[in-house]
Design an enzyme around this catalytic site. Structure first.
Site, PDB file in Angstrom:
ATOM      1  N   ASN A 120      40.819  11.691  46.380  1.00 57.23           N
ATOM      2  CA  ASN A 120      41.921  10.794  46.056  1.00 57.23           C
ATOM      3  C   ASN A 120      41.542   9.388  46.506  1.00 57.23           C
ATOM      4  OD1 ASN A 120      43.241  13.080  45.238  1.00 57.23           O
ATOM      5  ND2 ASN A 120      44.797  13.041  46.844  1.00 57.23           N
ATOM      6  N   HIS A 147      67.320  14.987  55.122  1.00 56.73           N
ATOM      7  CA  HIS A 147      68.714  15.392  55.315  1.00 56.73           C
ATOM      8  C   HIS A 147      69.233  15.067  56.713  1.00 56.73           C
ATOM      9  CE1 HIS A 147      68.035  18.586  51.946  1.00 56.73           C
ATOM     10  NE2 HIS A 147      68.280  17.367  51.458  1.00 56.73           N
ATOM     11  N   GLN A 183      57.627  16.414  45.085  1.00 56.21           N
ATOM     12  CA  GLN A 183      57.911  15.128  44.454  1.00 56.21           C
ATOM     13  C   GLN A 183      58.572  15.256  43.093  1.00 56.21           C
ATOM     14  OE1 GLN A 183      53.670  13.679  45.578  1.00 56.21           O
ATOM     15  NE2 GLN A 183      54.888  11.818  45.401  1.00 56.21           N
ATOM     16  N   TYR A 230      42.617   5.039  45.891  1.00 52.21           N
ATOM     17  CA  TYR A 230      43.452   4.013  45.274  1.00 52.21           C
ATOM     18  C   TYR A 230      42.940   2.603  45.552  1.00 52.21           C
ATOM     19  CZ  TYR A 230      46.908   7.678  44.404  1.00 52.21           C
ATOM     20  OH  TYR A 230      47.544   8.817  43.957  1.00 52.21           O
ATOM     21  N   ARG A 248      47.074  19.203  37.252  1.00 51.87           N
ATOM     22  CA  ARG A 248      47.032  19.504  38.673  1.00 51.87           C
ATOM     23  C   ARG A 248      48.457  19.438  39.230  1.00 51.87           C
ATOM     24  NH1 ARG A 248      46.079  15.676  43.553  1.00 51.87           N
ATOM     25  NH2 ARG A 248      46.078  17.196  45.235  1.00 51.87           N
ATOM     26  N   GLU A 280      43.139  12.233  42.351  1.00 51.69           N
ATOM     27  CA  GLU A 280      44.198  11.220  42.250  1.00 51.69           C
ATOM     28  C   GLU A 280      43.582   9.840  42.170  1.00 51.69           C
ATOM     29  OE1 GLU A 280      47.390  11.153  45.097  1.00 51.69           O
ATOM     30  OE2 GLU A 280      47.515  13.344  45.167  1.00 51.69           O
ATOM     31  N   HIS A 293      50.542  20.587  49.531  1.00 51.99           N
ATOM     32  CA  HIS A 293      50.653  19.150  49.295  1.00 51.99           C
ATOM     33  C   HIS A 293      51.833  18.616  50.113  1.00 51.99           C
ATOM     34  CE1 HIS A 293      49.626  15.765  46.301  1.00 51.99           C
ATOM     35  NE2 HIS A 293      50.409  15.237  47.244  1.00 51.99           N
ATOM     36  N   ASP A 335      66.090  16.151  46.492  1.00 52.34           N
ATOM     37  CA  ASP A 335      66.906  17.327  46.192  1.00 52.34           C
ATOM     38  C   ASP A 335      66.872  17.670  44.706  1.00 52.34           C
ATOM     39  OD1 ASP A 335      67.489  17.215  48.837  1.00 52.34           O
ATOM     40  OD2 ASP A 335      69.653  16.915  48.615  1.00 52.34           O
ATOM     41  N   ASN A 346      45.767  19.124  50.329  1.00 50.36           N
ATOM     42  CA  ASN A 346      45.677  17.763  49.813  1.00 50.36           C
ATOM     43  C   ASN A 346      45.751  16.739  50.945  1.00 50.36           C
ATOM     44  OD1 ASN A 346      46.009  15.742  47.427  1.00 50.36           O
ATOM     45  ND2 ASN A 346      47.673  15.203  48.811  1.00 50.36           N
ATOM     46  N   GLU A 347      44.669  15.978  51.123  1.00 50.15           N
ATOM     47  CA  GLU A 347      44.639  14.801  51.997  1.00 50.15           C
ATOM     48  C   GLU A 347      44.965  15.102  53.468  1.00 50.15           C
ATOM     49  OE1 GLU A 347      47.059  11.663  50.457  1.00 50.15           O
ATOM     50  OE2 GLU A 347      45.740  11.277  48.760  1.00 50.15           O
TER      51      GLU A 347
END
Length: 537
Positions: free
Chosen positions: A330, A60, A40, A332, A98, A403, A143, A73, A187-188
């Protein structure tokens, strides 16, 4: 504008008076950080000998899979700008950072027979930079960015992934473990497997609903356990670190206080979090009984010869149980489940599917403020309820909130994010001090705006704004960055604190419209405050 500045000065001065002995603080042991992920933020997708990962391949070959047709990219270009990232960490005053390691940057082909010297250099430089700033590195091994060559073999649905993940982890431990003392394996898993192997939301878009997701989760759990035991047996004695797993979960809010609705909520929690947490953190191990029974019964109804949920052997159950030093969480948002199997609701999910196995409809409560994204509504008490559920279900394991964050369309004045941070941290504080939940750290998502997977650059989670149109990816602190910094400095939550004009550099705004919007918000808040003071005093 002068009136706005005057009122805002009174506003910030008066609200600072709220601080006092009656304000509760986070314990001294509690640590604060921020989180990012390699794909990311790093960019440099094909620099040197970095290999292609599943998100490179998807964006792509099928850019229409991303809401704005974009890719990562370049992203935040942290591959080249990691020192600026370290500057921001110092500005915030965080205890730890992290980040994740890109599997295909370290092992370009996904296999350990070729280790990238360029990848080693980059992560060594990043880790050394953090340590030189007195910031603790907290590294995630995986991740979401699986090397494409491994996906060509079936990815997380192929049991051989366990061996390849162990090989990758060994290289990471040998290369960085003398300085990195905090590790996360994966992760997750629920997000990886549900959105990537059951649905076409995330790469690799396998779309094997009700089968691929369970198989993916099964192999990912065994991969985690293999790496935990590798570290525990081989590297922990000399490196003296710790290693855990990060899982994602909503809180399943009961629709009412009735026995039936509470039972529905409990079933929902076992499907949401128990699916991956129960084999590791429960006293008995294995998948939750309610999950095993539900998938088996539905599989029989659908004509399968055996359950679509894979079965752990007795040796695997023992191998998984207790194989984590902490539970990374994590979180939200929350969701309400209800016993409402309407045909029109069920028809939106494939047959088979995890949703049909659960058997309940879901929705956001009308009282929860919505956000700009359909998957996200605001319910800060849900985090406290979730932490208590973990405490009661798994005998109060150590929890690190890896998170928690809020999304906007951008802009430096982010009052909604500030409210979200304050309210969620208040829930964490109450869970620690009132309910004795074993929560030891909190990491906010995210340090800066980044590439938000299938949403591209539509949504902004960052404490720092990133100008993705500028060649040098300029970073600017949002108002929330100053608020988070103040929380870390004081170790307490002052819901009335906002940065002063001397702290918050409004001249970074590009247009007078942004400045006007800022002062209109400040003026409105100030007037409301003064009216409150008038009636109260």
């Amino acid at each position: 504008m002068i009136i706005s500045i005057f009122l805002f000065s009174i506003f910030t001065f008066r609200f600072d008076l709220v601080k006092g002995d009656d304000v509760r603080k986070f314990p001294d042991y509690f640590k604060f950080g921020v989180s990012t992920a390699a794909h990311q933020i790093e960019g440099a997708w094909n620099v040197s000998d970095k290999g292609e990962n599943i998100w490179d391949h998807l964006t792509h070959t099928k850019p229409s899979a991303i809401a704005d047709g974009s890719n990562a990219d370049v992203a935040c270009d942290s591959y080249h700008l990691y020192k600026r990232d370290a500057d921001m960490l110092v500005e915030l005053g965080v205890d730890f950072y992290r980040f994740s390691i890109s599997w295909s940057r370290l092992l370009p082909n996904g296999f350990s027979n070729k280790v990238s010297q360029d990848g080693l250099r980059y992560y060594n430089n990043l880790i050394d930079e953090l340590l030189s700033r007195n910031i603790t590195p907290f590294a995630t091994l995986y991740h979401w960015d699986l090397p494409q060559k491994l996906q060509d073999l079936g990815g997380w649905t192929n049991p051989i992934i366990v061996n390849y993940f162990e090989d990758y982890a060994r290289v990471a431990f040998e290369s960085f473990g003398n300085r990195v003392k905090n590790w996360i394996t994966i992760n997750e898993i629920p997000q990886i497997c549900t959105n990537g192997y059951a649905k076409d939301i995330y790469a690799p878009q396998v779309m094997s609903s009700g089968i691929g997701d369970y198989l993916c989760g099964h192999n990912a759990l065994l991969s985690h356990a293999r790496v935990w035991h590798l570290y525990n047996d081989t590297f922990r004695p000399t490196q003296k670190g710790r290693i855990g797993i990060t899982l994602y979960s909503h809180w399943a809010e009961p629709e009412s206080n009735s026995v039936e609705d509470k039972a529905i909520s409990e079933r929902g929690m076992q499907f949401l979090l128990g699916w991956q947490a129960h084999p590791i953190f429960s006293s008995e191990g294995d998948y939750p009984k309610v999950l095993k029974e539900a998938v088996y019964n539905r599989s029989m109804e659908q004509g399968y010869s055996h359950s679509r949920l894979p079965v752990f052997t007795l040796e695997e159950i023992k191998y998984l149980k207790g194989a984590s030093d902490f539970l990374g969480l994590n979180h939200y948002t929350s969701v309400v489940f209800r016993n409402d199997n309407k045909t029109e609701w069920m028809s939106q999910f494939p047959n088979p599917s995890k949703e049909r196995d659960l058997g309940y409809d879901s929705y956001f409560h009308a009282n929860w403020p919505p956000t700009i994204s359909a998957w996200f509504a605001v319910n800060p008490p849900g985090l406290k309820h979730l932490l208590n559920w973990i405490k009661n279900e798994y005998t109060n394991p150590e929890v690190i909130i890896t998170e928690n964050g809020y999304l906007t369309r951008g802009g430096l004045i982010d009052v909604d994010r500030i409210n979200y941070i304050n309210q969620n941290l208040q829930s964490v504080l109450e869970a620690i001090l009132d309910d004795h939940c074993n929560v030891t750290a909190y990491s906010l998502w995210s340090l800066m705006d980044n590439y938000e997977w299938n949403d591209g650059y539509r949504f902004c989670f960052g404490l720092y704004e990133v100008d993705f149109k500028s060649e040098n990816r300029t970073r600017r602190p949002r108002m929330s960055a100053y608020v988070y910094k103040e929380i870390l400095r004081t170790r307490m939550i002052n819901p009335y604190y906002l940065p002063s004009f001397s702290d918050f550099q409004y001249e970074t705004y590009k247009s007078s419209a942004s400045i006007l919007q800022c002062h209109m918000k400040i003026f409105s808040i100030s007037v409301i405050f003064l009216l409150m003071m008038h009636f109260l005093f």
